[in-house]
Design a protein around this motif. Structure first.
Motif, PDB file in Angstrom:
ATOM      1  N   ALA A 136      14.193  10.971 -12.460  1.00 23.73           N
ATOM      2  CA  ALA A 136      13.531  11.778 -13.333  1.00 23.73           C
ATOM      3  C   ALA A 136      14.407  12.195 -14.569  1.00 23.73           C
ATOM      4  O   ALA A 136      13.728  12.316 -15.538  1.00 23.73           O
ATOM      5  N   ILE A 137      15.389  12.825 -14.202  1.00 23.00           N
ATOM      6  CA  ILE A 137      16.209  13.418 -15.477  1.00 23.00           C
ATOM      7  C   ILE A 137      16.663  12.142 -16.248  1.00 23.00           C
ATOM      8  O   ILE A 137      16.903  12.402 -17.561  1.00 23.00           O
ATOM      9  N   MET A 138      17.059  11.103 -15.871  1.00 24.20           N
ATOM     10  CA  MET A 138      17.499  10.124 -16.551  1.00 24.20           C
ATOM     11  C   MET A 138      16.526   9.648 -17.571  1.00 24.20           C
ATOM     12  O   MET A 138      16.561   9.459 -18.674  1.00 24.20           O
ATOM     13  N   VAL A 139      15.307   9.617 -17.028  1.00 23.83           N
ATOM     14  CA  VAL A 139      14.120   8.837 -17.938  1.00 23.83           C
ATOM     15  C   VAL A 139      13.815  10.023 -19.178  1.00 23.83           C
ATOM     16  O   VAL A 139      13.792   9.651 -20.342  1.00 23.83           O
ATOM     17  N   GLY A 140      13.694  11.224 -18.477  1.00 25.47           N
ATOM     18  CA  GLY A 140      13.512  12.250 -19.570  1.00 25.47           C
ATOM     19  C   GLY A 140      14.528  12.552 -20.738  1.00 25.47           C
ATOM     20  O   GLY A 140      14.342  12.651 -21.680  1.00 25.47           O
ATOM     21  N   ALA A 141      15.750  12.189 -20.106  1.00 32.00           N
ATOM     22  CA  ALA A 141      16.843  12.605 -21.285  1.00 32.00           C
ATOM     23  C   ALA A 141      16.861  11.467 -22.097  1.00 32.00           C
ATOM     24  O   ALA A 141      16.966  11.671 -23.316  1.00 32.00           O
ATOM     25  N   GLN A 142      16.808  10.093 -21.558  1.00 29.07           N
ATOM     26  CA  GLN A 142      16.666   8.938 -22.634  1.00 29.07           C
ATOM     27  C   GLN A 142      15.508   9.051 -23.545  1.00 29.07           C
ATOM     28  O   GLN A 142      15.811   8.679 -24.685  1.00 29.07           O
ATOM     29  N   GLY A 179       0.839  -1.263  -0.020  1.00 27.02           N
ATOM     30  CA  GLY A 179       0.059   0.135  -0.154  1.00 27.02           C
ATOM     31  C   GLY A 179       0.905   1.328  -0.071  1.00 27.02           C
ATOM     32  O   GLY A 179       0.247   2.506  -0.223  1.00 27.02           O
ATOM     33  N   ASN A 180       2.015   1.220   0.430  1.00 30.90           N
ATOM     34  CA  ASN A 180       2.829   2.406   0.293  1.00 30.90           C
ATOM     35  C   ASN A 180       3.412   2.641  -1.026  1.00 30.90           C
ATOM     36  O   ASN A 180       4.141   3.647  -1.250  1.00 30.90           O
ATOM     37  N   MET A 181       3.257   1.989  -2.085  1.00 32.46           N
ATOM     38  CA  MET A 181       3.708   2.112  -3.557  1.00 32.46           C
ATOM     39  C   MET A 181       2.869   3.439  -4.057  1.00 32.46           C
ATOM     40  O   MET A 181       1.840   3.503  -3.726  1.00 32.46           O
ATOM     41  N   ASP A 182       3.641   4.108  -5.168  1.00 32.11           N
ATOM     42  CA  ASP A 182       2.945   5.112  -5.820  1.00 32.11           C
ATOM     43  C   ASP A 182       2.234   4.372  -6.936  1.00 32.11           C
ATOM     44  O   ASP A 182       2.862   4.038  -7.720  1.00 32.11           O
ATOM     45  N   TYR A 183       0.976   4.161  -6.802  1.00 31.96           N
ATOM     46  CA  TYR A 183       0.319   3.502  -7.761  1.00 31.96           C
ATOM     47  C   TYR A 183       0.236   4.038  -9.104  1.00 31.96           C
ATOM     48  O   TYR A 183       0.191   3.288 -10.081  1.00 31.96           O
ATOM     49  N   ILE A 184       0.304   5.456  -9.324  1.00 30.26           N
ATOM     50  CA  ILE A 184       0.257   6.125 -10.356  1.00 30.26           C
ATOM     51  C   ILE A 184       1.582   5.803 -11.182  1.00 30.26           C
ATOM     52  O   ILE A 184       1.535   5.384 -12.521  1.00 30.26           O
ATOM     53  N   TYR A 233       5.249   8.855 -20.403  1.00 31.53           N
ATOM     54  CA  TYR A 233       6.418   9.045 -19.830  1.00 31.53           C
ATOM     55  C   TYR A 233       6.500  10.260 -19.223  1.00 31.53           C
ATOM     56  O   TYR A 233       7.182  10.388 -17.992  1.00 31.53           O
ATOM     57  N   MET A 234       5.651  11.089 -19.554  1.00 34.92           N
ATOM     58  CA  MET A 234       5.528  12.516 -18.797  1.00 34.92           C
ATOM     59  C   MET A 234       4.825  12.273 -17.376  1.00 34.92           C
ATOM     60  O   MET A 234       5.260  12.914 -16.390  1.00 34.92           O
ATOM     61  N   ILE A 235       4.048  11.369 -17.273  1.00 29.21           N
ATOM     62  CA  ILE A 235       3.247  10.888 -15.804  1.00 29.21           C
ATOM     63  C   ILE A 235       4.478  10.286 -15.117  1.00 29.21           C
ATOM     64  O   ILE A 235       4.632  10.727 -13.944  1.00 29.21           O
ATOM     65  N   MET A 236       5.229   9.526 -15.675  1.00 23.22           N
ATOM     66  CA  MET A 236       6.190   8.918 -14.927  1.00 23.22           C
ATOM     67  C   MET A 236       7.321   9.605 -14.260  1.00 23.22           C
ATOM     68  O   MET A 236       7.792   9.746 -13.194  1.00 23.22           O
TER      69      MET A 236
END
Length: 359
Positions: free
Chosen positions: A329-335, A27-32, A302-305
């Motif tokens: 966040a930067i890694m995902v966005g850059a890649q 339940g502690n996970m970020d479900y989004i 990807y933007m939501i992530m």
């Protein structure tokens, strides 16, 4: 490495009411965030099969198995979900305790790959069945975040800033020697983490200048193939059957997709026109089969992530948690940006699409 990236994204990092969120409770996970990872992974399974079945089915080295890459992707996704399940129960502070070991392992692997690594498509990037640059990409986020969290005021002085540059500069240089695109991502991620942790903007003016000069030097004096790729990027029609071939075929795929695409599985460019259509250039097949609408939905995911990672970074009550989440966040966005921009010829270097392409 895609699996490890996914687990960090899910387990890292939100703390509320000054209580670290690392108890053994789903339940502690970020479900989004979890939903976006699952959705992108499932989309990846479908698109890897759709983009690869023709090539794999006509490849005698793969026993003409049209499901070859599909089965590999399934294995990666299931492994990733398993790691998420286990890793989300590990307190993220544990990574901080392992940072020195992580750094040493990354350095050893990066040196070994230059000595005994296996060449793929002309670049030596693999050793023992893994790609050390992918290990180092994640490892540097953990190591640099730990170092800055332990030495909160080190960036207040120029010697401290130079020490941080030395810590990240050596592995980035080793990666860039054979994998410029991953080196660029690592530099962006580490530069972003330093920017978040440091109050002095002048450092980053100097850092940006050094980065541009370094990339220019590597391109100018390194492998001539890199300069050929830049030339093809600037004018792909100058060598239609050579260096500009993949760029043009990718653009044909994007253009023929239109608004709603030609239909799932109906891509024509994957029928031997786009080299390794299931890999770096898979977004072109996505655009062709799903159209601008389908591609936009993937970009939105990807933007939501990235948004959830930023939200986690803001909510974190420790500097270490903030820096790791920011780095991810930067890694995902850059890649994502680099991969998509290759298809649209905004940039010339190649990277896989996170969570969608793992093979």
């Amino acid at each position: 490495m895609r699996a490890f990236l996914a687990i960090l994204e899910v387990s890292c990092l939100r703390e509320e009411n000054n209580k670290p969120e690392y108890k053994v409770r789903v339940g502690n996970m970020d479900y989004i965030l979890l939903f976006t990872i699952v959705a992108l992974s499932l989309i990846g399974v479908v698109m890897v099969f759709s983009s690869s079945y023709y090539t794999a089915g006509n490849n005698t080295n793969l026993n003409n198995d049209m499901y070859y890459f599909f089965k590999k992707e399934i294995v990666f996704v299931l492994a990733g979900f398993g790691i998420i399940g286990v890793g989300s129960r590990i307190p993220y502070q544990n990574y901080q305790n392992w940072s020195k070991i992580i750094y040493i392992v990354c350095m050893v692997l990066l040196v070994l790959v230059l000595i005994i690594g296996t060449a793929t498509n002309g670049a030596v990037r693999w050793i023992f069945g893994i790609q050390p640059s992918e290990v180092a990409k994640i490892g540097l986020v953990l190591v640099l975040s730990d170092f800055l969290a332990r030495h909160k005021h080190i960036l207040d002085t120029t010697p401290g800033f130079l020490l941080c540059l030395a810590i990240i500069g050596i592995p980035i240089l080793l990666v860039t020697m054979e994998n410029l695109s991953t080196g660029i991502v690592m530099a962006c991620v580490c530069g972003g983490i330093l920017f978040i942790a440091s109050p002095r903007i002048i450092y980053f003016v100097v850092l940006a200048a050094l980065a541009v000069a370094g990339v220019a030097a590597i391109i100018a004096f390194g492998d001539p193939f890199r300069m050929e790729r830049i030339t093809a990027w600037l004018d792909p029609e100058s060598d239609v059957l050579g260096t500009g071939y993949q760029i043009l075929q990718g653009l044909y795929a994007v253009g023929s997709g239109g608004l709603f695409g030609v239909g799932l599985g109906q891509s024509r460019q994957k029928l031997g026109f786009i080299p390794e259509s299931h890999n770096d250039i898979i977004f072109a097949v996505i655009c062709e089969e799903l159209g601008a609408v389908g591609a936009s939905i993937i970009v939105l995911l990807y933007m939501i992530m990235i948004w959830r990672c930023i939200k986690i970074a803001i909510d974190a009550t420790s500097m270490y948690g903030t820096l790791i989440a920011s780095g991810i966040a930067i890694m995902v966005g850059a890649q994502v940006f680099i991969n998509i921009s290759v298809v649209t010829t905004v940039s010339y270097t190649h990277l896989t699409l996170p969570t969608i392409c793992s093979v």
